[in-house]
Design a protein around this motif. Structure first.
Motif, short mmCIF file in Angstrom:
data_model
loop_
_atom_site.label_atom_id
_atom_site.label_comp_id
_atom_site.label_asym_id
_atom_site.label_seq_id
_atom_site.Cartn_x
_atom_site.Cartn_y
_atom_site.Cartn_z
N GLN A 32 18.51 52.02 10.52
CA GLN A 32 19.95 51.87 10.32
C GLN A 32 20.33 50.41 10.07
O GLN A 32 21.19 50.13 9.24
CB GLN A 32 20.72 52.41 11.53
CG GLN A 32 20.79 53.91 11.59
CD GLN A 32 21.53 54.49 10.40
OE1 GLN A 32 22.66 54.12 10.11
NE2 GLN A 32 20.88 55.40 9.69
N LYS A 33 19.69 49.49 10.75
CA LYS A 33 19.96 48.07 10.50
C LYS A 33 19.55 47.69 9.08
O LYS A 33 20.24 46.93 8.41
CB LYS A 33 19.25 47.19 11.53
CG LYS A 33 19.94 47.22 12.88
CD LYS A 33 19.65 45.95 13.65
CE LYS A 33 20.49 45.86 14.89
NZ LYS A 33 21.72 45.13 14.69
N ARG A 34 18.44 48.24 8.62
CA ARG A 34 17.98 47.99 7.26
C ARG A 34 19.02 48.53 6.26
O ARG A 34 19.40 47.84 5.31
CB ARG A 34 16.62 48.65 7.04
CG ARG A 34 15.99 48.37 5.71
CD ARG A 34 14.55 48.90 5.54
NE ARG A 34 14.17 50.03 6.36
CZ ARG A 34 13.43 49.95 7.47
NH1 ARG A 34 12.99 48.79 7.91
NH2 ARG A 34 13.10 51.04 8.15
N LEU A 90 26.74 50.00 14.65
CA LEU A 90 26.41 50.86 13.52
C LEU A 90 27.36 52.04 13.50
O LEU A 90 27.86 52.45 14.55
CB LEU A 90 24.97 51.35 13.64
CG LEU A 90 23.92 50.24 13.73
CD1 LEU A 90 22.57 50.82 14.07
CD2 LEU A 90 23.86 49.44 12.45
N GLN A 106 22.18 49.03 6.85
CA GLN A 106 23.39 48.22 7.00
C GLN A 106 23.28 46.94 6.17
O GLN A 106 24.23 46.53 5.52
CB GLN A 106 23.63 47.90 8.47
CG GLN A 106 24.94 47.22 8.73
CD GLN A 106 25.18 47.00 10.23
OE1 GLN A 106 24.25 46.98 11.03
NE2 GLN A 106 26.42 46.85 10.59
N ASP A 159 17.85 42.18 19.80
CA ASP A 159 18.15 43.53 19.30
C ASP A 159 17.37 44.58 20.09
O ASP A 159 17.89 45.65 20.41
CB ASP A 159 17.80 43.66 17.82
CG ASP A 159 18.79 42.97 16.91
OD1 ASP A 159 19.93 42.70 17.35
OD2 ASP A 159 18.43 42.71 15.74
N CYS A 212 18.90 47.47 22.21
CA CYS A 212 18.48 48.84 21.91
C CYS A 212 18.07 49.55 23.20
O CYS A 212 18.49 50.68 23.46
CB CYS A 212 17.33 48.78 20.91
SG CYS A 212 16.77 50.37 20.30
N GLU A 251 16.07 50.51 13.79
CA GLU A 251 15.51 49.61 12.77
C GLU A 251 15.90 50.08 11.37
O GLU A 251 16.31 49.27 10.54
CB GLU A 251 13.98 49.55 12.90
CG GLU A 251 13.52 48.82 14.14
CD GLU A 251 12.03 48.97 14.41
OE1 GLU A 251 11.36 49.81 13.76
OE2 GLU A 251 11.53 48.25 15.30
N LEU A 253 12.98 44.59 14.89
CA LEU A 253 14.11 44.13 15.68
C LEU A 253 13.78 42.81 16.35
O LEU A 253 12.66 42.60 16.81
CB LEU A 253 14.48 45.16 16.74
CG LEU A 253 14.96 46.52 16.24
CD1 LEU A 253 15.21 47.44 17.42
CD2 LEU A 253 16.19 46.40 15.39
#
Length: 123
Positions: free
Chosen positions: A74-76, A40, A78, A7, A11, A72, A3
């Motif tokens: 979930q961002k990946r 998300l 996404q 971020d 978070c 981390e 992140l």
């Protein structure tokens, strides 16, 4: 995926915001709300998987270090979904329903025979 500083701050703020009793732990409903706050949108199945995967100490809740790791991830995911959005074909499957309908013996797993029947269209 690591992140960014922004971020990570977002978070931490989200975690603190949804840790309503300031216990240092948030539950599944609080996790979903926090993730939505970060832009998300996990499905119910993803949320169950997240809780099972993120609660590495088995406490029934997620501490900040566990929360950070799942954000981390979930961002990946996404980013991967955004890359796949350019495809012309999309298939959405209700996995829970599919498993419920396919797992005829209610064992919690789809065995070879059940899987073969699923693929053959017999269900």
């Amino acid at each position: 995926m690591v992140l960014s500083a922004q971020d990570l701050e977002d978070c931490r703020n989200a975690f603190l915001q949804y840790d309503r009793d300031a216990s240092g732990v948030i539950d599944a409903k609080e996790i979903a709300a926090a993730m939505q706050n970060l832009g998300l949108d996990p499905s119910e199945a993803e949320l169950r998987n997240i809780m099972n995967k993120a609660d590495t100490d088995g406490s029934g809740g997620i501490e900040f270090s566990e929360f950070q790791k799942l954000i981390e991830e979930q961002k990946r995911h996404q980013l991967l979904r955004a890359e796949d959005a350019d495809t012309e074909f999309e298939l959405k499957v209700d996995i829970d329903r599919l498993l419920q309908e396919t797992d005829k013996d209610a064992s919690g797993t789809v065995d070879y025979v059940e899987f073969k029947l699923l693929l053959s269209g017999a269900y």
